[in-house]
Design a protein around this motif. Sequence first.
Motif, PDB file in Angstrom:
ATOM      1  N   GLU A  28      -0.366  12.684  -6.525  1.00 25.50           N
ATOM      2  CA  GLU A  28      -1.924  12.350  -5.590  1.00 25.50           C
ATOM      3  C   GLU A  28      -1.703  10.286  -5.483  1.00 25.50           C
ATOM      4  N   LEU A  29      -1.154  10.692  -5.960  1.00 25.88           N
ATOM      5  CA  LEU A  29      -0.061   8.820  -5.745  1.00 25.88           C
ATOM      6  C   LEU A  29       0.188   8.585  -3.893  1.00 25.88           C
ATOM      7  N   GLU A  30       1.510   8.989  -4.744  1.00 23.98           N
ATOM      8  CA  GLU A  30       2.130   8.905  -3.438  1.00 23.98           C
ATOM      9  C   GLU A  30       1.545   9.644  -1.878  1.00 23.98           C
ATOM     10  N   ALA A  31       0.086  10.658  -1.875  1.00 25.47           N
ATOM     11  CA  ALA A  31       0.099  11.397  -1.154  1.00 25.47           C
ATOM     12  C   ALA A  31      -0.567   9.927  -0.109  1.00 25.47           C
ATOM     13  N   ARG A  32      -1.222   9.003  -1.009  1.00 29.46           N
ATOM     14  CA  ARG A  32      -2.220   8.604  -0.120  1.00 29.46           C
ATOM     15  C   ARG A  32      -2.106   6.920  -0.054  1.00 29.46           C
ATOM     16  N   SER A  33      -0.462   7.116  -0.220  1.00 30.70           N
ATOM     17  CA  SER A  33       0.945   5.652   0.273  1.00 30.70           C
ATOM     18  C   SER A  33       1.345   5.748   1.679  1.00 30.70           C
ATOM     19  N   HIS A  34       0.781   6.844   1.940  1.00 27.84           N
ATOM     20  CA  HIS A  34       1.493   6.852   3.031  1.00 27.84           C
ATOM     21  C   HIS A  34       0.757   7.834   4.354  1.00 27.84           C
ATOM     22  N   ASP A  35       0.197   6.981   5.546  1.00 28.21           N
ATOM     23  CA  ASP A  35      -1.141   7.806   6.484  1.00 28.21           C
ATOM     24  C   ASP A  35      -0.049   8.191   7.289  1.00 28.21           C
ATOM     25  N   SER A  36      -0.645   8.564   8.746  1.00 29.82           N
ATOM     26  CA  SER A  36       0.828   8.488  10.433  1.00 29.82           C
ATOM     27  C   SER A  36       0.940   7.537  11.063  1.00 29.82           C
ATOM     28  N   TRP A  37       1.095   6.625  10.184  1.00 30.39           N
ATOM     29  CA  TRP A  37       1.891   5.362  10.932  1.00 30.39           C
ATOM     30  C   TRP A  37       3.392   6.248  11.299  1.00 30.39           C
ATOM     31  N   PRO A  38       3.505   5.953  12.027  1.00 29.59           N
ATOM     32  CA  PRO A  38       5.395   6.469  11.865  1.00 29.59           C
ATOM     33  C   PRO A  38       6.162   5.965  11.589  1.00 29.59           C
ATOM     34  N   VAL A  39       6.249   4.474  11.219  1.00 28.75           N
ATOM     35  CA  VAL A  39       6.824   3.860  10.175  1.00 28.75           C
ATOM     36  C   VAL A  39       6.172   4.129   9.008  1.00 28.75           C
TER      37      VAL A  39
ATOM     38  N   THR B 106      -8.578   0.262  -1.720  1.00 31.07           N
ATOM     39  CA  THR B 106      -8.370   0.306   0.255  1.00 31.07           C
ATOM     40  C   THR B 106      -8.851   1.995   1.023  1.00 31.07           C
ATOM     41  N   PRO B 107     -10.126   1.655   0.782  1.00 34.46           N
ATOM     42  CA  PRO B 107     -10.823   2.949   1.635  1.00 34.46           C
ATOM     43  C   PRO B 107      -9.883   4.399   2.463  1.00 34.46           C
ATOM     44  N   TRP B 108     -10.112   4.927   2.156  1.00 41.68           N
ATOM     45  CA  TRP B 108      -9.375   6.305   2.274  1.00 41.68           C
ATOM     46  C   TRP B 108      -9.695   7.492   3.132  1.00 41.68           C
ATOM     47  N   GLY B 109     -10.281   7.933   5.146  1.00 45.64           N
ATOM     48  CA  GLY B 109     -10.943   8.605   5.203  1.00 45.64           C
ATOM     49  C   GLY B 109     -10.048  10.111   5.044  1.00 45.64           C
TER      50      GLY B 109
ATOM     51  N   GLN C 258      -2.954   1.133   9.033  1.00 53.65           N
ATOM     52  CA  GLN C 258      -4.980   1.139   7.969  1.00 53.65           C
ATOM     53  C   GLN C 258      -5.376   0.872   6.638  1.00 53.65           C
ATOM     54  N   ALA C 259      -4.885   2.695   6.614  1.00 52.61           N
ATOM     55  CA  ALA C 259      -5.270   3.507   4.914  1.00 52.61           C
ATOM     56  C   ALA C 259      -4.412   2.963   3.571  1.00 52.61           C
ATOM     57  N   LEU C 260      -3.119   2.215   4.411  1.00 51.25           N
ATOM     58  CA  LEU C 260      -2.520   1.715   3.316  1.00 51.25           C
ATOM     59  C   LEU C 260      -2.192   0.387   2.020  1.00 51.25           C
ATOM     60  N   PRO C 261      -2.629   0.642   0.630  1.00 51.05           N
ATOM     61  CA  PRO C 261      -3.292   0.093  -0.097  1.00 51.05           C
ATOM     62  C   PRO C 261      -1.894  -1.099   0.434  1.00 51.05           C
ATOM     63  N   VAL C 262      -1.886  -2.225   0.476  1.00 49.98           N
ATOM     64  CA  VAL C 262      -0.796  -2.911   1.328  1.00 49.98           C
ATOM     65  C   VAL C 262      -0.446  -3.152  -0.888  1.00 49.98           C
TER      66      VAL C 262
ATOM     67  N   LEU D  28     -18.357  -2.089  12.657  1.00 46.38           N
ATOM     68  CA  LEU D  28     -16.761  -1.402  12.946  1.00 46.38           C
ATOM     69  C   LEU D  28     -16.167  -2.177  13.574  1.00 46.38           C
ATOM     70  N   GLY D  29     -15.047  -0.998  13.615  1.00 44.86           N
ATOM     71  CA  GLY D  29     -13.437  -2.051  13.399  1.00 44.86           C
ATOM     72  C   GLY D  29     -13.241  -2.976  12.680  1.00 44.86           C
ATOM     73  N   SER D  30     -13.240  -2.970  11.510  1.00 46.34           N
ATOM     74  CA  SER D  30     -13.631  -4.088  10.182  1.00 46.34           C
ATOM     75  C   SER D  30     -12.314  -3.832   9.721  1.00 46.34           C
ATOM     76  N   GLU D  31     -12.057  -2.061   9.409  1.00 42.90           N
ATOM     77  CA  GLU D  31     -11.290  -1.029   8.571  1.00 42.90           C
ATOM     78  C   GLU D  31     -11.085  -1.643   7.368  1.00 42.90           C
ATOM     79  N   GLY D  32     -12.281  -1.610   6.830  1.00 42.81           N
ATOM     80  CA  GLY D  32     -12.502  -1.807   5.868  1.00 42.81           C
ATOM     81  C   GLY D  32     -12.461  -3.028   4.772  1.00 42.81           C
ATOM     82  N   THR D  33     -12.466  -4.141   5.775  1.00 44.30           N
ATOM     83  CA  THR D  33     -12.004  -5.295   4.959  1.00 44.30           C
ATOM     84  C   THR D  33     -13.590  -6.177   4.320  1.00 44.30           C
ATOM     85  N   LEU D  34     -14.593  -5.182   5.241  1.00 43.65           N
ATOM     86  CA  LEU D  34     -16.063  -6.135   5.196  1.00 43.65           C
ATOM     87  C   LEU D  34     -16.614  -5.215   4.103  1.00 43.65           C
ATOM     88  N   GLY D  35     -16.831  -4.163   4.231  1.00 40.56           N
ATOM     89  CA  GLY D  35     -17.338  -2.535   3.276  1.00 40.56           C
ATOM     90  C   GLY D  35     -16.871  -1.181   3.645  1.00 40.56           C
ATOM     91  N   VAL D  36     -17.404  -0.617   3.250  1.00 36.98           N
ATOM     92  CA  VAL D  36     -17.205   1.157   3.495  1.00 36.98           C
ATOM     93  C   VAL D  36     -18.857   1.406   4.023  1.00 36.98           C
TER      94      VAL D  36
END
Length: 470
Positions: free
Chosen positions: A26-37, A78-81, A89-93, A206-214
């Motif tokens: 579960e943790l692995e699946a939420r540690s990668h999104d669709s960013w090619p990198v 880190t919010p994840w849709g 954007q959804a990677l838990p840095v 809008l466009g705050s990428e979950g940095t200001l609220g969810v």
Amino acid sequence: MTAGGVPTDELVQALGAGNVSTEAAELEARSHDSWPVAVKWARMGRHPHPAEVVVRPGTAAEVADVLRIARRARTPVTPWGLGSSVTGQALPVEGGIVLDLSRLTGTMALDEVDLTVTVGAGANAGELEDRLNERGYTLNNSPQSLYRSSVGGWLATLQTGQFSSRYGGIEQLVHGYVVTLADGESIPLRASPRRAMGPDLRQLFLGSEGTLGVVTEVTLKVFPRAEHRRFSAYDLPSVQAGLAAMRETMALGLRPFLVRFYDLDEARHAMVDEAYGSPVLFLGTEGVRGVAEAEHAALAELVESHGGRAVGPEPVEAWMARRFDFSTVERLLDEEGGYAETVEVAHLWSRIEPLYDELKVALAPLADEVLGHFSHVYTQGTSLYLILLGRAGTDPEAEARLSAIWETAMGVCLRQGAELSHHHGGGLARSRYAAESLGDAHRLLQRIKDSLDPEGVLNPGKLGLRSSRG
């Protein structure tokens, strides 16, 4: 129990054990999104940004509980849709909690008088569109990721769809929403239909990428489905001619719902013909039959005045049928050493051609193909969407090539004064360039962040903002 200092016991008490996971898969699946990198990291078994716990709230109240717990413990969230972000954007840095909002779908509430629909932020946008279509309505918001994205993700990333030249981006298509702040307070933000009592605070998140609220609930505008559509494709003699035709289209107040202009390299893909010899413009009009036909006729005359030659509706109709297809990029990324990247930027009409020229030259050494098209047009300017496809020897080499693409593209855009992103957002790909791009406005953004999230727990590492760990 705890997971790396994360208050797991409190989370379980708030959400139930079945909605809190520390399982490795579960943790692995939420540690990668669709960013090619990130896709390449997953192929190589690398997890540079691992989640420590995944939680799945089912209500807005549970989202508030999670945020209050995280704030007290100073644990990153880190919010994840639906994980469709192509910029990280959804990677838990900084690890911590991944707030999976996929259960937060709500019950669709369609208002056929006021023409709105309300759903939970985790609702799959494509499934929502299908349900509306059955009732004779549409969102008129159609990103390539329609069936892979959530409506809350649309707001968080300031998303725009393929029909934006007529209907606008999410900032025009959202009627209102509910956002939960870092301290757990929920704020409804709406207008009926317009409000002049202070700033329009709907724009703040809008466009705050979950940095200001969810965002937990979204009310979108809906439209009756168009009774008639008309498509046309045109060869153009040059990129310059195509840009001039699009600029004049917008200046005259014509609003085709579909505008896509491909340079020669991408025209060969768009026309499915490797020998195709000119840039090509796809146009579509829709609405009441007489109006759509009249607009189509006006556009035909305009494009032909810029040297355009009509080649029929079939290429556009074929594209409409395959417009959600990601397979070219996905197959290449799944190869050892294969890589693919998309970089969407924007500029004013007076500067878009020099930007295009410099990007094509600068990026050419970094990929086997550099494809370009212009697909979201405005009275003042347009977006530019570049697709880079290539094969390196190994996945580590492919990762290095992807990094070089981002560094090169962002450097060109900063020199040219272009917008670094038109609709994919910042994420990890662009975070380190945010301050230079936004200039003084970035300091204002940081002050807003410090006020709303003083502990810095919301999606750290994005938009160049400071976090709880500096």
